[in-house]
Design a protein around this motif. Sequence first.
Motif, PDB file in Angstrom:
ATOM      1  N   ASP A 147     -14.890  60.027  68.455  1.00 52.40           N
ATOM      2  CA  ASP A 147     -16.089  59.905  69.276  1.00 52.40           C
ATOM      3  C   ASP A 147     -17.237  60.570  68.515  1.00 52.40           C
ATOM      4  O   ASP A 147     -17.228  61.784  68.300  1.00 52.40           O
ATOM      5  CB  ASP A 147     -15.866  60.595  70.626  1.00 52.40           C
ATOM      6  N   SER A 148     -18.227  59.774  68.105  1.00 54.11           N
ATOM      7  CA  SER A 148     -19.311  60.314  67.275  1.00 54.11           C
ATOM      8  C   SER A 148     -20.119  61.394  67.994  1.00 54.11           C
ATOM      9  O   SER A 148     -20.782  62.206  67.351  1.00 54.11           O
ATOM     10  CB  SER A 148     -20.243  59.189  66.818  1.00 54.11           C
ATOM     11  N   LYS A 149     -20.044  61.417  69.331  1.00 53.71           N
ATOM     12  CA  LYS A 149     -20.762  62.448  70.087  1.00 53.71           C
ATOM     13  C   LYS A 149     -20.157  63.833  69.877  1.00 53.71           C
ATOM     14  O   LYS A 149     -20.786  64.858  70.178  1.00 53.71           O
ATOM     15  CB  LYS A 149     -20.757  62.104  71.581  1.00 53.71           C
ATOM     16  N   LEU A 150     -18.935  63.868  69.358  1.00 48.99           N
ATOM     17  CA  LEU A 150     -18.263  65.148  69.127  1.00 48.99           C
ATOM     18  C   LEU A 150     -18.544  65.712  67.734  1.00 48.99           C
ATOM     19  O   LEU A 150     -18.042  66.771  67.381  1.00 48.99           O
ATOM     20  CB  LEU A 150     -16.746  64.998  69.326  1.00 48.99           C
ATOM     21  N   ILE A 151     -19.348  64.975  66.947  1.00 46.20           N
ATOM     22  CA  ILE A 151     -19.725  65.489  65.626  1.00 46.20           C
ATOM     23  C   ILE A 151     -20.872  66.487  65.800  1.00 46.20           C
ATOM     24  O   ILE A 151     -21.944  66.147  66.297  1.00 46.20           O
ATOM     25  CB  ILE A 151     -20.174  64.330  64.694  1.00 46.20           C
ATOM     26  N   LYS A 152     -20.626  67.718  65.401  1.00 45.40           N
ATOM     27  CA  LYS A 152     -21.607  68.789  65.609  1.00 45.40           C
ATOM     28  C   LYS A 152     -22.360  69.167  64.325  1.00 45.40           C
ATOM     29  O   LYS A 152     -23.442  69.731  64.387  1.00 45.40           O
ATOM     30  CB  LYS A 152     -20.914  70.041  66.169  1.00 45.40           C
ATOM     31  N   TYR A 153     -21.751  68.884  63.167  1.00 44.12           N
ATOM     32  CA  TYR A 153     -22.379  69.253  61.903  1.00 44.12           C
ATOM     33  C   TYR A 153     -22.220  68.119  60.900  1.00 44.12           C
ATOM     34  O   TYR A 153     -21.180  67.466  60.840  1.00 44.12           O
ATOM     35  CB  TYR A 153     -21.741  70.521  61.308  1.00 44.12           C
ATOM     36  N   ALA A 154     -23.271  67.894  60.126  1.00 48.48           N
ATOM     37  CA  ALA A 154     -23.203  66.912  59.035  1.00 48.48           C
ATOM     38  C   ALA A 154     -23.739  67.574  57.775  1.00 48.48           C
ATOM     39  O   ALA A 154     -24.825  68.151  57.779  1.00 48.48           O
ATOM     40  CB  ALA A 154     -24.004  65.668  59.370  1.00 48.48           C
ATOM     41  N   MET A 155     -22.960  67.527  56.700  1.00 46.03           N
ATOM     42  CA  MET A 155     -23.333  68.161  55.436  1.00 46.03           C
ATOM     43  C   MET A 155     -23.417  67.111  54.328  1.00 46.03           C
ATOM     44  O   MET A 155     -22.564  66.232  54.248  1.00 46.03           O
ATOM     45  CB  MET A 155     -22.304  69.222  55.034  1.00 46.03           C
ATOM     46  N   LEU A 156     -24.445  67.235  53.500  1.00 46.55           N
ATOM     47  CA  LEU A 156     -24.626  66.281  52.401  1.00 46.55           C
ATOM     48  C   LEU A 156     -24.725  67.022  51.078  1.00 46.55           C
ATOM     49  O   LEU A 156     -25.490  67.979  50.943  1.00 46.55           O
ATOM     50  CB  LEU A 156     -25.907  65.467  52.623  1.00 46.55           C
ATOM     51  N   GLY A 157     -23.965  66.577  50.119  1.00 43.26           N
ATOM     52  CA  GLY A 157     -24.079  67.067  48.752  1.00 43.26           C
ATOM     53  C   GLY A 157     -24.456  65.897  47.866  1.00 43.26           C
ATOM     54  O   GLY A 157     -23.897  64.809  47.991  1.00 43.26           O
ATOM     55  N   THR A 158     -25.445  66.086  47.001  1.00 42.56           N
ATOM     56  CA  THR A 158     -25.905  64.947  46.194  1.00 42.56           C
ATOM     57  C   THR A 158     -26.221  65.364  44.765  1.00 42.56           C
ATOM     58  O   THR A 158     -26.702  66.474  44.532  1.00 42.56           O
ATOM     59  CB  THR A 158     -27.151  64.296  46.830  1.00 42.56           C
ATOM     60  N   THR A 159     -25.951  64.477  43.833  1.00 43.64           N
ATOM     61  CA  THR A 159     -26.301  64.696  42.424  1.00 43.64           C
ATOM     62  C   THR A 159     -27.563  63.929  42.054  1.00 43.64           C
ATOM     63  O   THR A 159     -27.893  63.814  40.878  1.00 43.64           O
ATOM     64  CB  THR A 159     -25.150  64.225  41.502  1.00 43.64           C
ATOM     65  N   HIS A 160     -28.287  63.397  43.045  1.00 45.99           N
ATOM     66  CA  HIS A 160     -29.434  62.542  42.750  1.00 45.99           C
ATOM     67  C   HIS A 160     -30.518  63.255  41.944  1.00 45.99           C
ATOM     68  O   HIS A 160     -31.146  62.656  41.076  1.00 45.99           O
ATOM     69  CB  HIS A 160     -30.030  61.983  44.045  1.00 45.99           C
ATOM     70  N   CYS A 161     -30.755  64.524  42.254  1.00 46.43           N
ATOM     71  CA  CYS A 161     -31.804  65.244  41.527  1.00 46.43           C
ATOM     72  C   CYS A 161     -31.385  65.496  40.075  1.00 46.43           C
ATOM     73  O   CYS A 161     -32.183  65.356  39.151  1.00 46.43           O
ATOM     74  CB  CYS A 161     -32.131  66.553  42.229  1.00 46.43           C
TER      75      CYS A 161
END
Length: 406
Positions: free
Chosen positions: A54-68
């Motif tokens: 259930d996407s409503k139960l997602i409390k945190y989202a973290m992103l790591g990127t090498t784009h820079c």
Amino acid sequence: MYRVGIDVGGTNTDACVLDENLNVIHSVKMPTTEDVESGIFNALDKVIKESKIDSKLIKYAMLGTTHCTNAIVERKRLNNVAMIRIAKPATVAIEPFIDWPEDLREKVELDSIIITGGYEFDGRLIADLCKDEVVEFCNRVKDRVESVAISGVFSPVNNSQEKTVAAWVREVLGDDIPISLSNEIGNIGILERENAAILNSALATVGKDVSLGFKKALEELGINCDIYFSQNDGTLMNLEYTMKYPIFTIGCGVTNSIRGASFLSKVKDAVVVDVGGTTCDLGILQNGFPRESAISVQIGGVHTNFRMPDIISIGLAGGTIVKGDEDNFEIGPQSVGYKITEESIVFGGNTLTLSDVATKLGNAFEDRVDKVEDLDENYCQKIQARVKETLEDAIDQMKTSQDDVD
């Protein structure tokens, strides 16, 4: 309660869902897209649907990127920068951008000026600012400039002149112009700190695109949660901070890899080599954590002195392009990146990459050997030998101890 982790590489975007005990519920791998945003959306959408949470139960989202990192290594998608150094008459013998690689300097440098001002090491004033110098320079670059970087002699000791000049710049160029102040980014050492501020300004658009792309993807999937981005000391930063200081994401990918290598292998001390599709990043695992650099760090050939893990990034990866013939060839640093499945020979394209070389020599994609039948094996062996030599040199640079290292 769940948390979602996303890693955007130059080639693939990975997503995973973890439960409250940090167990991986599900993970997916999707090709990175040109606009970044849709690749993040695709990976998020797929991992949520396949995990059936259930996407409503997602409390945190973290992103790591090498784009820079990739933007600097490949010299792509960088803003032009107007550089203002507050240092006259103290540093006029050394111009801004003086130690930059020529190809990167051509991409980034719009114009630069050394204006009256600056401080001594103990905070004493060298000279008062002159507003006319700033206004005249801003009018000169107006309508052409995309970002501004400001550095002052010993500004980490006293940052008031940098703040004043920034206010004057906004009066002429507007409130929306991205401005990087060196005292907020680097340490004592004028050239390295200045370089870090310039790079941060050059990354303004890339950082904004990745940050807002992640936010939009979450909103479109109806996910209302706290958003964080990995930074290069292994900690997290929020959305606004990431857009202001995109340079702090440089090295976060390999930082995450180093921590992950320790977690998965239970090894506490090692050289870690993280091979992606666009770059190959090397770092040191020291007692389970990334070793921080104690000296100025080169990023894309530019000396900087902001907080960084001790890493080396080289253009040596799955999508790295090989040009030339057997007697005279170049490996990278350009990469086909996320277009590897379209442009690489092994996938039916006509661009020679290191993945094609590896396949020809029997080290990858066994089911696609027929695609590389026409490649000359001796040529591929020469390329592979150069790759091995480059990688060994990089590992040797990372290993600063005479003791054995895994």
